[in-house]
Every structure is written in C-alpha cells, then in structure tokens.
Write a protein that holds these residues in place. Structure first.
Motif, PDB file in Angstrom:
ATOM      1  N   ALA A   1       0.878  -1.180   0.000  1.00 29.31           N
ATOM      2  CA  ALA A   1       0.000   0.000   0.000  1.00 29.31           C
ATOM      3  C   ALA A   1       0.906   1.217   0.000  1.00 29.31           C
ATOM      4  O   ALA A   1       2.009   1.169   0.570  1.00 29.31           O
ATOM      5  CB  ALA A   1      -0.914   0.006   1.225  1.00 29.31           C
ATOM      6  N   PHE A   2       0.447   2.279  -0.623  1.00 27.53           N
ATOM      7  CA  PHE A   2       1.287   3.471  -0.795  1.00 27.53           C
ATOM      8  C   PHE A   2       2.650   3.089  -1.367  1.00 27.53           C
ATOM      9  O   PHE A   2       3.682   3.675  -1.028  1.00 27.53           O
ATOM     10  CB  PHE A   2       1.488   4.215   0.536  1.00 27.53           C
ATOM     11  CG  PHE A   2       0.209   4.711   1.153  1.00 27.53           C
ATOM     12  CD1 PHE A   2      -0.527   5.724   0.547  1.00 27.53           C
ATOM     13  CD2 PHE A   2      -0.262   4.160   2.330  1.00 27.53           C
ATOM     14  CE1 PHE A   2      -1.716   6.174   1.109  1.00 27.53           C
ATOM     15  CE2 PHE A   2      -1.434   4.610   2.896  1.00 27.53           C
ATOM     16  CZ  PHE A   2      -2.168   5.613   2.283  1.00 27.53           C
ATOM     17  N   GLY A   3       2.684   2.063  -2.195  1.00 27.86           N
ATOM     18  CA  GLY A   3       3.923   1.659  -2.871  1.00 27.86           C
ATOM     19  C   GLY A   3       4.927   0.952  -1.985  1.00 27.86           C
ATOM     20  O   GLY A   3       6.041   0.680  -2.415  1.00 27.86           O
ATOM     21  N   LYS A   4       4.550   0.628  -0.736  1.00 28.22           N
ATOM     22  CA  LYS A   4       5.518  -0.102   0.104  1.00 28.22           C
ATOM     23  C   LYS A   4       4.876  -1.331   0.759  1.00 28.22           C
ATOM     24  O   LYS A   4       3.645  -1.429   0.827  1.00 28.22           O
ATOM     25  CB  LYS A   4       6.115   0.842   1.169  1.00 28.22           C
ATOM     26  CG  LYS A   4       5.108   1.383   2.129  1.00 28.22           C
ATOM     27  CD  LYS A   4       5.762   2.185   3.246  1.00 28.22           C
ATOM     28  CE  LYS A   4       4.707   2.462   4.279  1.00 28.22           C
ATOM     29  NZ  LYS A   4       5.024   3.168   5.427  1.00 28.22           N
ATOM     30  N   SER A   5       5.734  -2.208   1.235  1.00 28.86           N
ATOM     31  CA  SER A   5       5.237  -3.450   1.814  1.00 28.86           C
ATOM     32  C   SER A   5       4.574  -3.205   3.169  1.00 28.86           C
ATOM     33  O   SER A   5       5.111  -2.481   4.011  1.00 28.86           O
ATOM     34  CB  SER A   5       6.387  -4.434   1.997  1.00 28.86           C
ATOM     35  OG  SER A   5       5.927  -5.564   2.704  1.00 28.86           O
ATOM     36  N   TYR A   6       3.422  -3.832   3.376  1.00 27.86           N
ATOM     37  CA  TYR A   6       2.756  -3.801   4.685  1.00 27.86           C
ATOM     38  C   TYR A   6       2.824  -5.174   5.367  1.00 27.86           C
ATOM     39  O   TYR A   6       2.180  -5.401   6.379  1.00 27.86           O
ATOM     40  CB  TYR A   6       1.294  -3.362   4.525  1.00 27.86           C
ATOM     41  CG  TYR A   6       1.108  -1.860   4.671  1.00 27.86           C
ATOM     42  CD1 TYR A   6       1.678  -0.977   3.769  1.00 27.86           C
ATOM     43  CD2 TYR A   6       0.391  -1.335   5.745  1.00 27.86           C
ATOM     44  CE1 TYR A   6       1.537   0.391   3.915  1.00 27.86           C
ATOM     45  CE2 TYR A   6       0.240   0.038   5.903  1.00 27.86           C
ATOM     46  CZ  TYR A   6       0.810   0.884   4.981  1.00 27.86           C
ATOM     47  OH  TYR A   6       0.670   2.242   5.146  1.00 27.86           O
ATOM     48  N   ALA A   7       3.620  -6.082   4.780  1.00 26.72           N
ATOM     49  CA  ALA A   7       3.623  -7.463   5.248  1.00 26.72           C
ATOM     50  C   ALA A   7       3.952  -7.595   6.742  1.00 26.72           C
ATOM     51  O   ALA A   7       3.345  -8.403   7.454  1.00 26.72           O
ATOM     52  CB  ALA A   7       4.601  -8.289   4.410  1.00 26.72           C
ATOM     53  N   ARG A   8       4.885  -6.793   7.217  1.00 26.35           N
ATOM     54  CA  ARG A   8       5.241  -6.864   8.636  1.00 26.35           C
ATOM     55  C   ARG A   8       4.243  -6.106   9.491  1.00 26.35           C
ATOM     56  O   ARG A   8       3.803  -6.584  10.536  1.00 26.35           O
ATOM     57  CB  ARG A   8       6.620  -6.243   8.874  1.00 26.35           C
ATOM     58  CG  ARG A   8       7.748  -7.192   8.637  1.00 26.35           C
ATOM     59  CD  ARG A   8       9.068  -6.435   8.702  1.00 26.35           C
ATOM     60  NE  ARG A   8      10.153  -7.317   8.396  1.00 26.35           N
ATOM     61  CZ  ARG A   8      10.787  -8.032   9.307  1.00 26.35           C
ATOM     62  NH1 ARG A   8      10.445  -7.957  10.566  1.00 26.35           N
ATOM     63  NH2 ARG A   8      11.769  -8.836   8.960  1.00 26.35           N
TER      64      ARG A   8
END
Ligand code: DC
Length: 278
Positions: free
Chosen positions: A132-139
C-alpha cells in the motif's frame, strides 16, 4: 507434466492475460499409484485432474485458528495456483486507519485513504506481499495493534464492498487461485468450483494458539482464557451484519481437530481432484 513437476514449479507463471500460453497448456495428472484409480479414467492409472490453462477458484473459509492460512498456502503451492490472503487486505486497511488516526466511525475518510493507498500484491514475492502506498505492509499487518482492532474495521460495510470488488478484480488477473478468508465462498466467489470450510473445536484451536505463542514468542498463556476469547470472536464473526462468517451450503466442511497439517492438505487435495475433474 505430472503433478510432481507442477509442485516443483509452483511459480509457473501464466501469460499477462491470465491464461497459459499454448505451450503451457498442460494437464496436471495425479501421480500413478496415489490411490486415484477410483476417481476415473486413464490407461496408465493416472487421472486427469485439470488443465493449467483452465481457470479455477478454490475458496477456503472458516474461523480463526483452524490453520486456514497455512493450509491455503500449502494447497495453492501443491496445485501450482496463486494464493489470495484476503485477511491481509483487511489488516492493511486497519493499519492504514491506525497510522493515519482514522477512527472507526469515519467511514468516508477511511474509504478515501484506502482507495488512495492503491492496495495491491507483489506477486513476485513468495507468498505474495501486500503493498500500500507503494511499500510493503507485510510486517506491519502482523503487529499486535493491528490484530487487536482489525475485526472491527472488517465489520464496516463500505470497506467490505471495496475489498470484495478488489478481490474479484484480482481473480480476473489471477484466474487460477486459492482464495482464503471468511466470505470467499459465500459472498466473493459464489461460483467457485471448489469451496472448503475449515473448522476445528474451540478447545483444539485454543490449544494450538497456546502452543504457537510458546513456540514463536516464548509466551505462556492460559488455554482457558484463549478458548473464551476464541468463542467470543466466533460469536462476533458469525453475528456480523456484513460479511458474517457462514458455511456456504455447497462447501465441503473439513474438521481439522484430529488432523495434522499433511493430513488436511491431502484431504483437500482429494476434494479438489474429485470436484475439479474435467
Ligand atoms: O485471517 P486474518 O486473521 O488475517 O483476518 C484478519 C481479520 O479480517 C479478521 O478479523 C477476520 C477479517 N476477515 C474478514 O472479515 N473477511 C475476510 N475475507 C478475511 C478476513
């Protein structure tokens, strides 16, 4: 190409249209001697299961703590399908809300910012990584503050409508998919070829969670307290006016209470093989 090859090539990519190119039009065969003879034809003792150019949606729903996510990932890998973890989408929406101090009742603002975030998956990662917003939210989405509030955000009808639409769009680009959540067979993909509802007793789920906390975080937890929490969450999930946890009428219920992971995967694989046969 045998199923073994398909397993060895779990990332077999389809063309941008989502369909395999003609050279990828391959039949996935159950391995000879795998006990598949009862399922159908095949002079070599092998059974045609389905083709890699054929769209297939497998939904896996059920309450928390049934091992749904692990099972869905393993099954997708075994069958060479993509995996859609819809819980991570609700978690990302909740994380965005927390990080931008948007309260639960501010539905309009929440929707605006979630739309602006251009939530997507990085399909090159294994498993696919929520962005989201071009970055990883996985963590971020696994952090306790997100876990604590996500079910409340998942109860917002407008957010669910948005997510359901996004999930259907994803399946257009990834037409061979295992989709895991609470409402995948009931609401999102009512036409899915295979619907699984994973279940397990609250006692077993509490015990598994207790062992997981000990193993992963070295935290001792009272199993009775966990069971009470699980029962409360089940009741909440089932009573929700939108996207409530229900077992679709045409789903196959698999109770995992007495099964280990490999046994669950084998069972699901047999169900898919039986239902998706062409
Ligand atoms: O499976 P999970 O724990 O990652 O799910 C996170 C939350 O999102 C959980 O409260 C259930 C909810 N959820 C939902 O309401 N509908 C889905 N399709 C997937 C998850």
């Amino acid at each position: 190409m045998t199923l073994h090859d398909a397993i060895a090539r779990p990332n077999l990519r389809l063309s941008p249209s989502g369909l395999a190119s003609s050279s990828d039009v391959i039949e996935v065969m159950a391995p000879a001697g795998s006990g598949s003879a009862e399922a159908g034809s095949g002079s070599s003792g092998e059974v045609r299961v389905f083709r890699l150019d054929q769209p297939i949606v497998i939904t896996i729903d059920g309450p928390a703590g049934t091992g749904k996510s692990t099972v869905a990932h393993r099954l997708a890998r075994r069958l060479g399908l993509d995996i859609l973890d819809t819980g991570s989408m609700y978690r990302t929406a909740a994380a965005i809300a927390i990080d931008n101090t948007i309260d639960l009742e501010h539905h309009k603002r929440l929707l605006e910012i979630v739309r602006a975030a251009h939530m997507t998956f990085n399909w090159k990662a294994q498993p696919p990584e929520i962005m989201a917003f071009g970055k990883s939210y996985a963590r971020r989405i696994r952090e306790p503050d997100v876990t604590a509030v996500v079910s409340q955000y998942a109860g917002i009808r407008e957010l669910r409508d948005l997510m359901v639409g996004m999930q259907r769009e994803i399946a257009k680009d990834h037409p061979r998919i295992v989709s895991e959540g609470r409402d995948q067979g009931s609401v999102v993909f009512p036409q899915a070829q295979v619907k699984i509802y994973l279940d397990a007793s609250a006692d077993v789920r509490a015990r598994r969670r207790c062992e997981q906390l000990k193993r992963e975080q070295n935290v001792e937890t009272d199993v009775n307290k966990l069971r009470t929490e699980i029962e409360a969450r089940d009741a909440n999930d089932k009573a929700r006016p939108f996207g409530a946890l229900t077992c679709p009428k045409d789903a196959t219920v698999v109770d995992t209470s007495e099964l280990d992971l490999d046994q669950v995967i084998d069972k699901l694989y047999d169900i898919v093989r039986e239902k998706a046969r062409v």
